[in-house]
Design a protein around this motif. Structure first.
Motif, PDB file in Angstrom:
ATOM      1  N   MET A   1       0.813  -1.223   0.000  1.00  0.00           N
ATOM      2  CA  MET A   1       0.000   0.000   0.000  1.00  0.00           C
ATOM      3  C   MET A   1       0.850   1.279   0.000  1.00  0.00           C
ATOM      4  N   ALA A   2       1.889   1.305   0.818  1.00  0.00           N
ATOM      5  CA  ALA A   2       2.713   2.515   0.913  1.00  0.00           C
ATOM      6  C   ALA A   2       3.385   2.812  -0.426  1.00  0.00           C
ATOM      7  N   ASP A   3       3.939   1.781  -1.054  1.00  0.00           N
ATOM      8  CA  ASP A   3       4.575   1.967  -2.362  1.00  0.00           C
ATOM      9  C   ASP A   3       3.546   2.413  -3.394  1.00  0.00           C
TER      10      ASP A   3
ATOM     11  N   TYR B   1      -3.344  16.411  -1.730  1.00  0.00           N
ATOM     12  CA  TYR B   1      -3.550  15.913  -0.363  1.00  0.00           C
ATOM     13  C   TYR B   1      -3.089  14.455  -0.374  1.00  0.00           C
ATOM     14  N   TYR B   2      -1.905  14.242   0.188  1.00  0.00           N
ATOM     15  CA  TYR B   2      -1.285  12.907   0.186  1.00  0.00           C
ATOM     16  C   TYR B   2      -1.508  12.338   1.590  1.00  0.00           C
ATOM     17  N   ALA B   3      -2.538  11.510   1.700  1.00  0.00           N
ATOM     18  CA  ALA B   3      -3.002  11.036   3.011  1.00  0.00           C
ATOM     19  C   ALA B   3      -2.525   9.604   3.239  1.00  0.00           C
ATOM     20  N   MET B   4      -1.392   9.488   3.890  1.00  0.00           N
ATOM     21  CA  MET B   4      -0.758   8.172   4.065  1.00  0.00           C
ATOM     22  C   MET B   4      -1.473   7.359   5.152  1.00  0.00           C
ATOM     23  N   GLN B   5      -1.353   6.060   5.104  1.00  0.00           N
ATOM     24  CA  GLN B   5      -2.112   5.208   6.031  1.00  0.00           C
ATOM     25  C   GLN B   5      -1.331   4.842   7.290  1.00  0.00           C
ATOM     26  N   GLN B   6      -0.042   5.165   7.346  1.00  0.00           N
ATOM     27  CA  GLN B   6       0.760   4.731   8.498  1.00  0.00           C
ATOM     28  C   GLN B   6       0.694   5.745   9.630  1.00  0.00           C
ATOM     29  N   PRO B   7       0.903   5.376  10.888  1.00  0.00           N
ATOM     30  CA  PRO B   7       1.053   4.007  11.408  1.00  0.00           C
ATOM     31  C   PRO B   7      -0.251   3.438  11.989  1.00  0.00           C
ATOM     32  N   HIS B   8      -1.366   3.700  11.324  1.00  0.00           N
ATOM     33  CA  HIS B   8      -2.659   3.134  11.729  1.00  0.00           C
ATOM     34  C   HIS B   8      -2.624   1.603  11.578  1.00  0.00           C
ATOM     35  N   VAL B   9      -3.450   0.925  12.332  1.00  0.00           N
ATOM     36  CA  VAL B   9      -3.585  -0.527  12.194  1.00  0.00           C
ATOM     37  C   VAL B   9      -4.388  -0.879  10.948  1.00  0.00           C
ATOM     38  N   PRO B  10      -4.221  -2.060  10.363  1.00  0.00           N
ATOM     39  CA  PRO B  10      -3.177  -3.026  10.654  1.00  0.00           C
ATOM     40  C   PRO B  10      -1.842  -2.543  10.098  1.00  0.00           C
ATOM     41  N   ARG B  11      -0.798  -2.680  10.894  1.00  0.00           N
ATOM     42  CA  ARG B  11       0.514  -2.186  10.470  1.00  0.00           C
ATOM     43  C   ARG B  11       1.184  -3.263   9.642  1.00  0.00           C
ATOM     44  N   THR B  12       1.329  -2.955   8.369  1.00  0.00           N
ATOM     45  CA  THR B  12       1.800  -3.974   7.427  1.00  0.00           C
ATOM     46  C   THR B  12       2.969  -3.441   6.618  1.00  0.00           C
ATOM     47  N   PRO B  13       4.145  -3.354   7.248  1.00  0.00           N
ATOM     48  CA  PRO B  13       5.290  -2.832   6.497  1.00  0.00           C
ATOM     49  C   PRO B  13       5.620  -3.720   5.299  1.00  0.00           C
TER      50      PRO B  13
ATOM     51  N   GLY C   1       6.782   0.590  14.596  1.00  0.00           N
ATOM     52  CA  GLY C   1       8.018   1.330  14.305  1.00  0.00           C
ATOM     53  C   GLY C   1       8.413   1.162  12.845  1.00  0.00           C
ATOM     54  N   ASP C   2       8.258  -0.063  12.340  1.00  0.00           N
ATOM     55  CA  ASP C   2       8.658  -0.327  10.947  1.00  0.00           C
ATOM     56  C   ASP C   2       7.868   0.527   9.955  1.00  0.00           C
ATOM     57  N   VAL C   3       6.558   0.662  10.195  1.00  0.00           N
ATOM     58  CA  VAL C   3       5.786   1.455   9.226  1.00  0.00           C
ATOM     59  C   VAL C   3       6.058   2.954   9.356  1.00  0.00           C
ATOM     60  N   ILE C   4       6.528   3.384  10.518  1.00  0.00           N
ATOM     61  CA  ILE C   4       6.941   4.796  10.623  1.00  0.00           C
ATOM     62  C   ILE C   4       8.198   5.001   9.769  1.00  0.00           C
ATOM     63  N   LEU C   5       9.123   4.031   9.822  1.00  0.00           N
ATOM     64  CA  LEU C   5      10.317   4.122   8.971  1.00  0.00           C
ATOM     65  C   LEU C   5       9.927   4.064   7.492  1.00  0.00           C
ATOM     66  N   GLU C   6       8.960   3.230   7.204  1.00  0.00           N
ATOM     67  CA  GLU C   6       8.477   3.111   5.821  1.00  0.00           C
ATOM     68  C   GLU C   6       7.876   4.444   5.347  1.00  0.00           C
ATOM     69  N   ALA C   7       7.052   5.063   6.203  1.00  0.00           N
ATOM     70  CA  ALA C   7       6.437   6.348   5.846  1.00  0.00           C
ATOM     71  C   ALA C   7       7.528   7.395   5.621  1.00  0.00           C
ATOM     72  N   ASP C   8       8.524   7.367   6.489  1.00  0.00           N
ATOM     73  CA  ASP C   8       9.616   8.331   6.353  1.00  0.00           C
ATOM     74  C   ASP C   8      10.344   8.133   5.023  1.00  0.00           C
ATOM     75  N   TRP C   9      10.570   6.887   4.665  1.00  0.00           N
ATOM     76  CA  TRP C   9      11.230   6.590   3.387  1.00  0.00           C
ATOM     77  C   TRP C   9      10.387   7.103   2.217  1.00  0.00           C
ATOM     78  N   CYS C  10       9.089   6.834   2.277  1.00  0.00           N
ATOM     79  CA  CYS C  10       8.182   7.290   1.202  1.00  0.00           C
ATOM     80  C   CYS C  10       8.273   8.802   1.035  1.00  0.00           C
ATOM     81  N   ILE C  11       8.292   9.506   2.161  1.00  0.00           N
ATOM     82  CA  ILE C  11       8.336  10.966   2.094  1.00  0.00           C
ATOM     83  C   ILE C  11       9.662  11.423   1.481  1.00  0.00           C
ATOM     84  N   GLY C  12      10.736  10.725   1.829  1.00  0.00           N
ATOM     85  CA  GLY C  12      12.037  11.031   1.220  1.00  0.00           C
ATOM     86  C   GLY C  12      11.989  10.853  -0.295  1.00  0.00           C
ATOM     87  N   GLU C  13      11.425   9.747  -0.731  1.00  0.00           N
ATOM     88  CA  GLU C  13      11.332   9.478  -2.178  1.00  0.00           C
ATOM     89  C   GLU C  13      10.460  10.524  -2.869  1.00  0.00           C
TER      90      GLU C  13
END
Ligand code: NG6
Ligand code: CA
Length: 504
Positions: free
Chosen positions: A235-237, A258-270, A284-296
């Motif tokens: 989903m994040a990708d 409006y880029y409305a990301m789903q993390q870190p709401h449940v279910p957390r599925t990195p 924690g993993d999906v917070i890192l994933e969200a951070d990566w997405c924002i970087g990209e």
């Protein structure tokens, strides 16, 4: 530094794209005040969001309008306090559209000024007018309240239907396998978490025991639509790719995204790339994933040459929760991390951690790096961005805070009403007033104090951010002053209809 008058000048010689900056709101779901390293988290590294915080304005007294999703998103898009609309509560996936199609909204504001507008990500503001046929064009929805383009998940990642909807149509639907959704009863012979626990790859803790999709039990029953079901780990990708494609396709005209990301709401599925990376389990993993997405995503803006002409606003819809209904190690592997950053309460709570959230404005070359203590609320984006566009909106609760948002002033709101599952409180200056609310204070299921106490509460949140010392008794003058202002702003019937919230 941003020159206060220059953005208001209209120069007919200058192409529209040069005078009208793009505006992007990046909105996370349930990210807490203490979940970012730029907001003093020591156990998690969020370098890409930190780059925005450290290169822009990091707000320390910024609020979501509510401690839950739907009401916050309602206020974000309409500039209206969520407690003015009794239906602005956590919505099921089948709820009708909450926003009146005649209401002014953020995307409508931009559209009027010639912008392209889009939402990519979580919607959770209802769809249709009552009964939805998911196999036909679904309307009204985001496209009817101002978004030219929409690519959404209807409600939450834990609620059915678990499909993407693009401009009102379910993506990848096979008409021979129609989708049916019901929040009250199951469809005949359809497996649920109760009837088929052996099918589960994630276990439910409370709620979340209806239909099973991708091994994950959800809220609500769904049948059919197999080819349209999303892949949780992708989903994040998926949203990132959509957001990147959008800015590339729209770079020649000003846009509001409006880029409305789903993390870190449940279910957390990195995605497996992030599994185990935080040492804190999936949250924690999906917070890192969200951070990566924002970087990209920011890299894309840079490559496309858009960064200097784009205002990025980053925030979260409500405060943090660890156990929000699944066993996913969020509690067990927390270690020394404090998602609330020292604030009291969490998601669902009228205490500070419910609504005080990270909030960042970033505009390369225009906003100078700063930390701002100004009181600002997401609801104020409507009037503030109207001001950026040299126009104004009327009859909303939104305040023009463009100056503090761009770093031209430290002066934010004088006061703000906060909301949490029907309860309201007042922040005014350094103070918070919470009236008496009945019901249980500590909710075992989620492990959070929601703020129901038999006595009035008064805190100085500048001296006591953790709301440890109730000053109601020792400072009766301040208590009276706050109570009076609260009742004037909120109305005396503020306690009407505030019921025990059932966590489902
Ligand atoms: C609650 C759900 C919770 C979450 C929340 C909405 C249960 C027991 N709990 O009712 O898991 O989905 O609704 O979260 O079902 S929000 O961030 O969208 O407001
Ligand atoms: Ca949320």
């Amino acid at each position: 530094m941003y020159c206060n008058s220059s953005h208001k000048k209209e120069d007919s010689e200058t192409p529209i794209a040069a005078t009208k900056p793009n505006v992007i709101v990046i909105y996370l779901d349930d990210l807490g005040y203490g979940d970012l390293s730029s907001y003093d988290a020591t156990e998690l590294e969020t370098p890409n969001i930190d780059a925005l915080a450290n290169g822009g304005i990091k707000f320390t007294n910024a609020y979501a309008s509510s401690a839950t999703c739907t009401p916050s998103r309602y206020a974000l898009l309409t500039g209206v306090y969520p407690w003015r609309n009794k239906k602005a509560k956590i919505l099921p996936g089948t709820a009708p559209l909450l926003i009146d199609t005649l209401q002014i909204t953020l995307p409508k504001l931009f559209k009027k000024e010639g912008y392209d507008t889009a939402i990519i990500g979580k919607w959770h503001l209802g769809l249709g007018t009552g009964i939805i046929d998911w196999n036909e064009h679904i309307s009204p929805g985001p496209n009817e309240v101002g978004f030219d383009e929409s690519y959404i998940l209807a409600a939450t990642q834990d609620r059915v239907p678990t499909v993407y909807i693009q401009n009102g149509n379910v993506v990848g639907l096979d008409k021979n396998d129609p989708i049916e959704v019901d929040y009250f009863k199951n469809f005949e012979n359809e497996p649920t978490a109760i009837s088929h626990p052996e099918m589960l790859t994630m276990k439910w803790h409370h709620g979340h025991n209806n239909s099973i999709v991708n091994g994950i039990p959800r809220i609500g029953f769904m049948k059919g639509g197999d080819s349209a079901k999303w892949s949780d780990v992708d989903m994040a990708d998926h949203f990132l790719e959509k957001a990147q494609a959008y800015v590339k396709a729209h770079k020649d005209n000003p846009f509001f995204l409006y880029y409305a990301m789903q993390q870190p709401h449940v279910p957390r599925t990195p995605h497996p790339r992030f599994e185990g990376k935080s040492g804190m389990g999936p949250r924690g993993d999906v917070i890192l994933e969200a951070d990566w997405c924002i970087g990209e995503f920011v890299k894309t803006l840079e490559t496309e040459g858009l960064l200097e002409n784009t205002l990025i606003i980053f925030s979260s819809d409500n405060g943090p929760v660890l156990n929000d209904g699944y066993y996913d190690d969020a509690v067990e592997k927390l270690g020394n991390h404090d998602p609330a950053g020292g604030l009291r309460g969490g998601k669902y709570s009228i205490f500070e951690a419910g609504t005080r959230v990270p909030f960042i404005t970033y505009w390369k070359g225009t906003i100078e790096p700063a930390v701002s203590d100004a009181i600002v609320c997401q609801m104020d984006l409507l009037a503030s961005l109207a001001s950026l566009l040299n126009t104004e909106v009327k009859n909303t609760d939104s305040k023009d805070l463009l100056d503090p948002l761009l770093g031209n002033s430290e002066k934010g709101r004088d006061h703000l009403i906060l909301e949490a599952t029907g309860k309201t409180a007042l922040r005014s200056g350094d103070w918070i007033y919470i009236p008496v609310y009945e019901g249980r204070n500590f909710r075992e299921a989620v492990g959070i104090e929601v703020g129901n106490l038999p006595d009035e509460q008064l805190y100085n949140v500048v001296d006591d951010a953790g709301q440890k010392e109730n000053l109601a008794q020792s400072n009766p003058e301040k208590l009276q002053e706050m109570k009076q202002l609260f009742e004037t702003l909120r109305g005396k019937d503020y306690n009407n209809g505030v019921k025990e919230v059932i966590f489902q």
